[in-house]
Motif scaffolding. Structure first.
Motif, PDB file in Angstrom:
ATOM      1  N   GLU A 143      -4.338   7.397  -5.824  1.00 21.46           N
ATOM      2  CA  GLU A 143      -3.420   8.506  -5.660  1.00 21.46           C
ATOM      3  C   GLU A 143      -2.439   8.226  -4.526  1.00 21.46           C
ATOM      4  OE1 GLU A 143      -6.814   8.988  -5.653  1.00 21.46           O
ATOM      5  OE2 GLU A 143      -7.189  10.106  -7.486  1.00 21.46           O
ATOM      6  N   GLU A 144      -1.468   9.115  -4.382  1.00 22.89           N
ATOM      7  CA  GLU A 144      -0.396   8.943  -3.399  1.00 22.89           C
ATOM      8  C   GLU A 144      -0.920   8.734  -1.982  1.00 22.89           C
ATOM      9  OE1 GLU A 144       3.760  11.092  -2.015  1.00 22.89           O
ATOM     10  OE2 GLU A 144       2.718  11.819  -3.789  1.00 22.89           O
ATOM     11  N   ASP A 145      -1.926   9.502  -1.570  1.00 32.99           N
ATOM     12  CA  ASP A 145      -2.450   9.342  -0.207  1.00 32.99           C
ATOM     13  C   ASP A 145      -3.116   7.982  -0.019  1.00 32.99           C
ATOM     14  OD1 ASP A 145      -4.503  10.236  -1.936  1.00 32.99           O
ATOM     15  OD2 ASP A 145      -5.645  11.101  -0.292  1.00 32.99           O
ATOM     16  N   GLU A 146      -3.714   7.437  -1.056  1.00 32.56           N
ATOM     17  CA  GLU A 146      -4.311   6.105  -0.982  1.00 32.56           C
ATOM     18  C   GLU A 146      -3.226   5.029  -0.984  1.00 32.56           C
ATOM     19  OE1 GLU A 146      -8.594   6.695  -3.177  1.00 32.56           O
ATOM     20  OE2 GLU A 146      -6.787   6.831  -4.417  1.00 32.56           O
ATOM     21  N   LEU A 147      -2.136   5.263  -1.710  1.00 31.85           N
ATOM     22  CA  LEU A 147      -1.027   4.306  -1.723  1.00 31.85           C
ATOM     23  C   LEU A 147      -0.380   4.187  -0.348  1.00 31.85           C
ATOM     24  CD1 LEU A 147       0.769   4.985  -5.114  1.00 31.85           C
ATOM     25  CD2 LEU A 147      -0.531   2.963  -4.463  1.00 31.85           C
ATOM     26  N   LYS A 148      -0.290   5.290   0.369  1.00 26.37           N
ATOM     27  CA  LYS A 148       0.307   5.243   1.706  1.00 26.37           C
ATOM     28  C   LYS A 148      -0.438   4.246   2.604  1.00 26.37           C
ATOM     29  CE  LYS A 148       2.740   9.052   3.394  1.00 26.37           C
ATOM     30  NZ  LYS A 148       3.905   8.312   3.244  1.00 26.37           N
ATOM     31  N   LEU A 149      -1.740   4.128   2.399  1.00 28.41           N
ATOM     32  CA  LEU A 149      -2.579   3.257   3.227  1.00 28.41           C
ATOM     33  C   LEU A 149      -2.838   1.909   2.567  1.00 28.41           C
ATOM     34  CD1 LEU A 149      -5.097   5.999   4.371  1.00 28.41           C
ATOM     35  CD2 LEU A 149      -3.015   5.224   5.523  1.00 28.41           C
ATOM     36  N   PHE A 150      -2.086   1.598   1.534  1.00 25.00           N
ATOM     37  CA  PHE A 150      -2.277   0.399   0.735  1.00 25.00           C
ATOM     38  C   PHE A 150      -2.401  -0.858   1.594  1.00 25.00           C
ATOM     39  CE2 PHE A 150      -0.391  -3.203  -1.579  1.00 25.00           C
ATOM     40  CZ  PHE A 150      -1.184  -3.230  -2.703  1.00 25.00           C
ATOM     41  N   LEU A 151      -1.462  -1.100   2.497  1.00 25.77           N
ATOM     42  CA  LEU A 151      -1.461  -2.331   3.301  1.00 25.77           C
ATOM     43  C   LEU A 151      -2.650  -2.397   4.256  1.00 25.77           C
ATOM     44  CD1 LEU A 151       2.347  -2.605   4.121  1.00 25.77           C
ATOM     45  CD2 LEU A 151       1.047  -3.879   2.396  1.00 25.77           C
ATOM     46  N   GLN A 152      -3.125  -1.260   4.705  1.00 22.22           N
ATOM     47  CA  GLN A 152      -4.254  -1.232   5.631  1.00 22.22           C
ATOM     48  C   GLN A 152      -5.557  -1.642   4.955  1.00 22.22           C
ATOM     49  OE1 GLN A 152      -3.856   2.698   7.252  1.00 22.22           O
ATOM     50  NE2 GLN A 152      -2.169   2.089   8.570  1.00 22.22           N
ATOM     51  N   ASN A 153      -5.577  -1.619   3.638  1.00 23.84           N
ATOM     52  CA  ASN A 153      -6.748  -2.126   2.916  1.00 23.84           C
ATOM     53  C   ASN A 153      -6.825  -3.642   2.985  1.00 23.84           C
ATOM     54  OD1 ASN A 153      -8.130   0.189   1.608  1.00 23.84           O
ATOM     55  ND2 ASN A 153      -6.075   0.530   0.824  1.00 23.84           N
ATOM     56  N   PHE A 154      -5.702  -4.279   3.197  1.00 26.31           N
ATOM     57  CA  PHE A 154      -5.650  -5.737   3.280  1.00 26.31           C
ATOM     58  C   PHE A 154      -5.884  -6.216   4.701  1.00 26.31           C
ATOM     59  CE2 PHE A 154      -3.676  -4.713  -0.654  1.00 26.31           C
ATOM     60  CZ  PHE A 154      -4.058  -5.730  -1.497  1.00 26.31           C
ATOM     61  N   SER A 155      -5.485  -5.404   5.686  1.00 27.92           N
ATOM     62  CA  SER A 155      -5.723  -5.719   7.093  1.00 27.92           C
ATOM     63  C   SER A 155      -5.600  -4.438   7.898  1.00 27.92           C
ATOM     64  CB  SER A 155      -4.693  -6.735   7.591  1.00 27.92           C
ATOM     65  OG  SER A 155      -4.814  -6.912   8.982  1.00 27.92           O
ATOM     66  N   ALA A 156      -6.504  -4.261   8.842  1.00 24.82           N
ATOM     67  CA  ALA A 156      -6.457  -3.075   9.700  1.00 24.82           C
ATOM     68  C   ALA A 156      -5.128  -2.987  10.450  1.00 24.82           C
ATOM     69  CB  ALA A 156      -7.623  -3.086  10.682  1.00 24.82           C
ATOM     70  N   SER A 157      -4.471  -4.122  10.640  1.00 19.87           N
ATOM     71  CA  SER A 157      -3.190  -4.126  11.357  1.00 19.87           C
ATOM     72  C   SER A 157      -2.018  -3.791  10.444  1.00 19.87           C
ATOM     73  CB  SER A 157      -2.949  -5.487  12.011  1.00 19.87           C
ATOM     74  OG  SER A 157      -2.818  -6.491  11.024  1.00 19.87           O
ATOM     75  N   GLY A 158      -2.269  -3.633   9.152  1.00 18.61           N
ATOM     76  CA  GLY A 158      -1.206  -3.282   8.220  1.00 18.61           C
ATOM     77  C   GLY A 158      -0.674  -1.896   8.511  1.00 18.61           C
ATOM     78  N   ARG A 159       0.591  -1.694   8.226  1.00 23.43           N
ATOM     79  CA  ARG A 159       1.215  -0.396   8.492  1.00 23.43           C
ATOM     80  C   ARG A 159       1.057   0.531   7.292  1.00 23.43           C
ATOM     81  NH1 ARG A 159       5.989   0.312   5.819  1.00 23.43           N
ATOM     82  NH2 ARG A 159       6.891  -1.547   4.859  1.00 23.43           N
ATOM     83  N   ALA A 160       1.267   1.804   7.520  1.00 26.34           N
ATOM     84  CA  ALA A 160       1.299   2.766   6.431  1.00 26.34           C
ATOM     85  C   ALA A 160       2.636   2.638   5.715  1.00 26.34           C
ATOM     86  CB  ALA A 160       1.113   4.184   6.956  1.00 26.34           C
ATOM     87  N   LEU A 161       2.637   2.854   4.421  1.00 26.46           N
ATOM     88  CA  LEU A 161       3.880   2.834   3.669  1.00 26.46           C
ATOM     89  C   LEU A 161       4.683   4.094   3.975  1.00 26.46           C
ATOM     90  CD1 LEU A 161       2.725   1.595   0.135  1.00 26.46           C
ATOM     91  CD2 LEU A 161       3.664   0.251   2.019  1.00 26.46           C
ATOM     92  N   THR A 162       5.989   3.964   3.950  1.00 24.06           N
ATOM     93  CA  THR A 162       6.851   5.129   4.131  1.00 24.06           C
ATOM     94  C   THR A 162       6.789   5.990   2.874  1.00 24.06           C
ATOM     95  OG1 THR A 162       8.810   4.071   3.215  1.00 24.06           O
ATOM     96  CG2 THR A 162       8.423   3.775   5.599  1.00 24.06           C
ATOM     97  N   ASP A 163       7.296   7.203   2.969  1.00 25.02           N
ATOM     98  CA  ASP A 163       7.324   8.074   1.799  1.00 25.02           C
ATOM     99  C   ASP A 163       8.139   7.446   0.674  1.00 25.02           C
ATOM    100  OD1 ASP A 163       5.729   9.963   3.070  1.00 25.02           O
ATOM    101  OD2 ASP A 163       7.419  11.209   3.687  1.00 25.02           O
ATOM    102  N   ALA A 164       9.275   6.835   1.028  1.00 29.48           N
ATOM    103  CA  ALA A 164      10.135   6.207   0.020  1.00 29.48           C
ATOM    104  C   ALA A 164       9.413   5.048  -0.664  1.00 29.48           C
ATOM    105  CB  ALA A 164      11.436   5.718   0.656  1.00 29.48           C
TER     106      ALA A 164
END
Length: 129
Positions: A81-102
């Motif tokens: 879902e959208e809330d999980e997509l926002k954290l998509f990069l953080q699943n690959f590395s804790a240092s990954g950023r959150a995705l922007t709304d766009a």
């Protein structure tokens, strides 16, 4: 996984570690993950197609992609879902950023049935596109 750290005699601090890093490490190399994250460090620079190529997901088997989907589907609903997509990069590395709304909205464009979430088959199609 949880580790307790005593900061002093009156406080207790707990660090939580995601098992996602370890699970993804069995499918992707650290170098692949680093390359993917490097390609989208700046806000609004994330492109899921480019990311999938950089980390090598586009060359993985259906079973491997199913495992990755299971990691990304953190609430185990069968969908990302959208809330999980926002954290998509953080699943690959804790240092990954959150995705922007766009970026999140653009990612959701891969929702082929229009239900506002990405299912397992849609994820596989996105990765292979």
């Amino acid at each position: 996984m949880m580790e307790e750290i005593n900061t002093d005699s009156t406080q207790r601090c707990f660090l939580f570690y995601s098992s996602a890093d370890a699970a993804l490490a069995g499918i992707l190399t650290e170098a692949q993950i680093a390359a993917g994250l490097q390609s989208c460090q700046a806000a609004d620079s994330f492109n899921y197609k480019t990311f999938y190529i950089k980390v090598g997901l586009n060359s993985k088997t259906k079973d491997q992609l199913s495992k990755v989907f299971g990691i990304l589907d953190q609430d185990r609903s069968g969908f990302i879902e959208e809330d999980e997509l926002k954290l998509f990069l953080q699943n690959f590395s804790a240092s990954g950023r959150a995705l922007t709304d766009a970026e999140t909205k653009e990612f959701l464009a891969g929702d082929s049935d229009g239900d506002g979430r990405i299912g397992g088959d849609e994820f596989q199609a996105l990765v292979k596109s």
